[in-house]
Structures are given as structure tokens and as C-alpha cells.
Motif scaffolding. Sequence first.
Motif, PDB file in Angstrom:
ATOM      1  N   SER A  24       9.978 -14.300  -4.049  1.00 22.70           N
ATOM      2  CA  SER A  24       8.644 -13.931  -3.459  1.00 22.70           C
ATOM      3  C   SER A  24       8.233 -12.732  -4.431  1.00 22.70           C
ATOM      4  O   SER A  24       9.124 -11.821  -4.456  1.00 22.70           O
ATOM      5  CB  SER A  24       8.656 -13.622  -2.033  1.00 22.70           C
ATOM      6  N   VAL A  25       7.080 -12.383  -4.840  1.00 27.83           N
ATOM      7  CA  VAL A  25       6.769 -11.585  -5.609  1.00 27.83           C
ATOM      8  C   VAL A  25       5.365 -10.614  -4.833  1.00 27.83           C
ATOM      9  O   VAL A  25       4.495 -11.410  -4.442  1.00 27.83           O
ATOM     10  CB  VAL A  25       6.339 -11.728  -6.956  1.00 27.83           C
ATOM     11  N   LEU A  26       5.581  -9.367  -4.616  1.00 26.46           N
ATOM     12  CA  LEU A  26       4.577  -8.767  -4.024  1.00 26.46           C
ATOM     13  C   LEU A  26       4.054  -7.888  -5.465  1.00 26.46           C
ATOM     14  O   LEU A  26       4.548  -7.230  -6.142  1.00 26.46           O
ATOM     15  CB  LEU A  26       5.002  -7.578  -3.097  1.00 26.46           C
ATOM     16  N   PHE A  27       2.635  -8.071  -5.583  1.00 25.68           N
ATOM     17  CA  PHE A  27       2.094  -7.649  -6.801  1.00 25.68           C
ATOM     18  C   PHE A  27       0.635  -6.553  -6.698  1.00 25.68           C
ATOM     19  O   PHE A  27      -0.116  -7.227  -6.085  1.00 25.68           O
ATOM     20  CB  PHE A  27       1.495  -9.036  -7.894  1.00 25.68           C
ATOM     21  N   ASP A  28       0.897  -5.439  -7.113  1.00 28.40           N
ATOM     22  CA  ASP A  28      -0.346  -4.844  -7.135  1.00 28.40           C
ATOM     23  C   ASP A  28      -0.869  -4.444  -8.435  1.00 28.40           C
ATOM     24  O   ASP A  28      -0.052  -4.180  -9.344  1.00 28.40           O
ATOM     25  CB  ASP A  28      -0.109  -3.363  -6.423  1.00 28.40           C
ATOM     26  N   THR A  29      -2.250  -4.840  -8.887  1.00 25.46           N
ATOM     27  CA  THR A  29      -2.871  -4.481 -10.130  1.00 25.46           C
ATOM     28  C   THR A  29      -3.531  -3.393 -10.090  1.00 25.46           C
ATOM     29  O   THR A  29      -4.203  -3.051 -11.192  1.00 25.46           O
ATOM     30  CB  THR A  29      -3.613  -5.859 -10.401  1.00 25.46           C
ATOM     31  N   THR A  30      -3.525  -2.651  -9.038  1.00 26.09           N
ATOM     32  CA  THR A  30      -4.283  -1.355  -9.095  1.00 26.09           C
ATOM     33  C   THR A  30      -3.498  -0.212  -8.233  1.00 26.09           C
ATOM     34  O   THR A  30      -2.443  -0.860  -7.587  1.00 26.09           O
ATOM     35  CB  THR A  30      -5.709  -1.353  -8.281  1.00 26.09           C
ATOM     36  N   ASN A  31      -3.787   0.903  -8.377  1.00 28.32           N
ATOM     37  CA  ASN A  31      -2.869   1.758  -7.493  1.00 28.32           C
ATOM     38  C   ASN A  31      -3.699   2.585  -6.983  1.00 28.32           C
ATOM     39  O   ASN A  31      -3.649   3.914  -6.893  1.00 28.32           O
ATOM     40  CB  ASN A  31      -1.864   2.425  -8.389  1.00 28.32           C
ATOM     41  N   GLY A  32      -4.933   2.209  -6.411  1.00 36.14           N
ATOM     42  CA  GLY A  32      -5.936   2.749  -5.561  1.00 36.14           C
ATOM     43  C   GLY A  32      -6.366   2.242  -4.580  1.00 36.14           C
ATOM     44  O   GLY A  32      -6.351   0.735  -4.494  1.00 36.14           O
ATOM     45  N   CYS A  33      -7.167   2.704  -3.690  1.00 37.41           N
ATOM     46  CA  CYS A  33      -7.910   1.910  -2.492  1.00 37.41           C
ATOM     47  C   CYS A  33      -9.186   2.688  -2.077  1.00 37.41           C
ATOM     48  O   CYS A  33      -9.284   3.905  -2.565  1.00 37.41           O
ATOM     49  CB  CYS A  33      -7.143   2.111  -1.356  1.00 37.41           C
ATOM     50  N   ASN A  34     -10.176   1.829  -1.376  1.00 37.91           N
ATOM     51  CA  ASN A  34     -11.440   2.553  -1.337  1.00 37.91           C
ATOM     52  C   ASN A  34     -11.609   2.938   0.172  1.00 37.91           C
ATOM     53  O   ASN A  34     -12.575   3.462   0.440  1.00 37.91           O
ATOM     54  CB  ASN A  34     -12.599   1.230  -1.553  1.00 37.91           C
ATOM     55  N   LEU A  35     -10.511   2.854   0.987  1.00 39.62           N
ATOM     56  CA  LEU A  35     -10.387   3.370   2.259  1.00 39.62           C
ATOM     57  C   LEU A  35      -9.247   4.348   2.538  1.00 39.62           C
ATOM     58  O   LEU A  35      -8.269   4.530   1.379  1.00 39.62           O
ATOM     59  CB  LEU A  35     -10.155   2.242   3.135  1.00 39.62           C
ATOM     60  N   ARG A  36      -9.335   5.117   3.597  1.00 42.20           N
ATOM     61  CA  ARG A  36      -8.448   6.237   3.875  1.00 42.20           C
ATOM     62  C   ARG A  36      -7.824   6.018   5.337  1.00 42.20           C
ATOM     63  O   ARG A  36      -8.328   6.479   6.318  1.00 42.20           O
ATOM     64  CB  ARG A  36      -9.026   7.570   3.725  1.00 42.20           C
ATOM     65  N   CYS A  37      -7.349   4.672   5.608  1.00 39.90           N
ATOM     66  CA  CYS A  37      -7.038   4.220   6.974  1.00 39.90           C
ATOM     67  C   CYS A  37      -5.939   5.332   7.475  1.00 39.90           C
ATOM     68  O   CYS A  37      -4.942   5.879   6.822  1.00 39.90           O
ATOM     69  CB  CYS A  37      -6.176   3.222   6.844  1.00 39.90           C
ATOM     70  N   THR A  38      -6.211   5.688   8.898  1.00 40.02           N
ATOM     71  CA  THR A  38      -5.413   6.852   9.681  1.00 40.02           C
ATOM     72  C   THR A  38      -4.116   6.604   9.471  1.00 40.02           C
ATOM     73  O   THR A  38      -3.094   7.425   9.708  1.00 40.02           O
ATOM     74  CB  THR A  38      -6.064   6.970  10.929  1.00 40.02           C
ATOM     75  N   PHE A  39      -3.462   5.248   9.611  1.00 41.26           N
ATOM     76  CA  PHE A  39      -2.126   5.018   9.728  1.00 41.26           C
ATOM     77  C   PHE A  39      -1.523   4.737   8.266  1.00 41.26           C
ATOM     78  O   PHE A  39      -0.239   4.433   8.246  1.00 41.26           O
ATOM     79  CB  PHE A  39      -1.758   3.803  10.650  1.00 41.26           C
ATOM     80  N   CYS A  40      -1.972   5.109   7.259  1.00 44.90           N
ATOM     81  CA  CYS A  40      -1.711   4.785   5.866  1.00 44.90           C
ATOM     82  C   CYS A  40      -1.258   6.065   5.191  1.00 44.90           C
ATOM     83  O   CYS A  40      -2.256   6.866   5.070  1.00 44.90           O
ATOM     84  CB  CYS A  40      -2.650   3.833   5.050  1.00 44.90           C
ATOM     85  N   SER A  41      -0.125   6.004   4.479  1.00 40.46           N
ATOM     86  CA  SER A  41       0.086   7.552   3.696  1.00 40.46           C
ATOM     87  C   SER A  41      -0.300   7.414   2.354  1.00 40.46           C
ATOM     88  O   SER A  41      -0.177   8.240   1.710  1.00 40.46           O
ATOM     89  CB  SER A  41       1.761   7.606   3.715  1.00 40.46           C
TER      90      SER A  41
END
Length: 331
Positions: A24-41
Motif C-alpha cells: 500500500s502506498v500513502l502519497f503526498d504531492t504537497t507538503n502544506g495544508c489550508n487548515l490548522r486543525c487543533t489536534f494536528c501537529s
Amino acid sequence: MGKYEDLLGKTVFLLKKLKKDRYSVLFDTTNGCNLRCTFCSRNNDRITQMSVEEFDSILNKVHKNVNALQLSCAWEYSIANNAAEIIRTLGRYSLPQTTIYTNGNILTDDIAKAMIEAEINDFVVSIGEVKKETYERLRVGGKFDCVVSNIRKLENFKKEHRSQFPRICANLTVVNSNIGELIEFVDLAYSVGIERIIGRHLILNEGLDMEKEMVTDISLANSIINTADNKALKYGMSFSIPKYEESFQAKTCRAPWHQLYVSSNGDVSVCPRIHMYEKMGNLLTDNFSRILKGREMRSLKQQFDNLHFNNPVCGICMENCETKQAIDQGF
């Protein structure tokens, strides 16, 4: 069950059926996000994105060894201006299982059409609330009404194109603030076309001070989960949120043998939580076989065989303690 564990479970099942050396392959094509979820580091102000040509090059190297591919894992794929073309490129490889994870705040018509054309199996949206104020307090920068509207839009696109693809799913992190809305959320999910609800317990990340969101009334929480499960069953929906246990059993992990994580610069690890600590190589520059058989992969497998780890995450995860002991995951 979290999104990483869910995909890994599917892969183990497929491996048993196919009996081949596949991943199985987990794939990120970006290293950014448009949110700042409180439970996410995750917090990165130096955002890069993989080109379509680089994505295609990597898939060309690995596709024969892939049973399942999840686009967007630690970051948000939809912020990239080439997101739709990335999806169309993925579709050309006709992999057995394809999944997209997203916060759902961005869904252009082009992205929606690309998912239908590529026959993406699952489109998984991070939502588990029915109250706008709860959602937007937990997912800072997110817009509840926008997410619901985007889910409805995709469901309408599917009907217009008479397509079963993609199945629309909801993925949530269960916390004190939203567990009281879970039963009602099943109703909302069904009304907008969501067919599957999956979730996980809160994983504590260092520096986020989320202890107040830990679910402590286990009896009440399990009663809510059970009622929500029964309601989903009546709707014909799939429901997979684990109940809370009084004690924790140690886990097993087969990620070094069955899973790969590819970051937006081509670096390879076996899990997004440790990708800054345990790098196996780079799929833009290295031979795929060398990565699978290289010194770095052999070393990591030995760590799991000996249950002695060189990173600050795996030991806590293997003890099944990441929901009660903060981890310093590699983001």
C-alpha cells in the motif's frame, strides 16, 4: 481506526488474496495544508508541490508492486493547482484500490470530474460534526458550510455522470467536543450522500495541549458509538469507529513489509509519522528495488523484529499508547 491503519488493513487482506510482494502506498504531492486543525501537529510555511511529471515518473516505477494507493495523507492535495491532473494521472494506472483523503474545503468542478473519470474508489472527507461552531473550532480555517456543499456537489456530479465512483466517506477524530454530535452526524452524512463513516481516537501530539479533548467517560462514549453504529446500519452505511477499552493491548505493525509513504519531494519512508526519522531513499532519484532491499529498510525491519527503535514514535505506537502519551511525529 485511523486512516493509515485502515489502508494497511486493506492491503494485508489483498496480499493474502494475491500472495504477491505488493505494497500500500500513502502519497503526498504537497507538503502544506489550508487548515490548522487543533489536534494536528503539522505546520509548514515552506510549501512545495510535486509536478505531474514527477508523480507519473514515480508511479511508473512502483505501480506493478502497488495494491492500494492513498493520495493525500499528512497534507492536503487540493491546495495544488495541478490537483486534477494528478488525479487523472493516477487513474491511468488502473490500480486495484485508490483513495483520496481531504479536508473537503476545496473541490473544484475539474477535481470532481477528474475523480469520476479516474474511477477513484473512495473520497474521504475529514468531518464528524453537525454544528458549524464545533467544526470550525476544531478545524481552524475550515468552513463547515463549504465542506457540506462540496460533498453535495460531488454526489450530484456522480448522479449526472451515472457513476458509482468515488464512494464518499467521512473520517473523523473522536474528541470530547464532537462525540456528543456523532449520532446526529450519521443523519447528516446519510442526507448528503456519505456511504461510509470511519474514525479514530485522538492521538496526542507533543506541544498541542489536547489533553482536555481526551474522552474520559468510556461507558458513555461506547454507548454513543454503538447507537451511531446501529443507526448507520439501518441506513445501509458502513461504520467503523473503534470502541474505547479500559486497558491497552500492544499492537503489531507490518508497515516495513507492506507499506510505503512517499512525500512531496520523493522521499520514501514506511509511515508518515516517522518519515523525517526513517528515510529509505528517494523515488525521484533512486532505484525502487534498491529502496526495498537497501540498508535503511533492512535496519528498520530489524528494529521491529527487536522491538528497539531509533525514533521517538514507533515504540509508543507499538505499545498502543499514542492516545494517552504525546508523540513527536515527524512533521
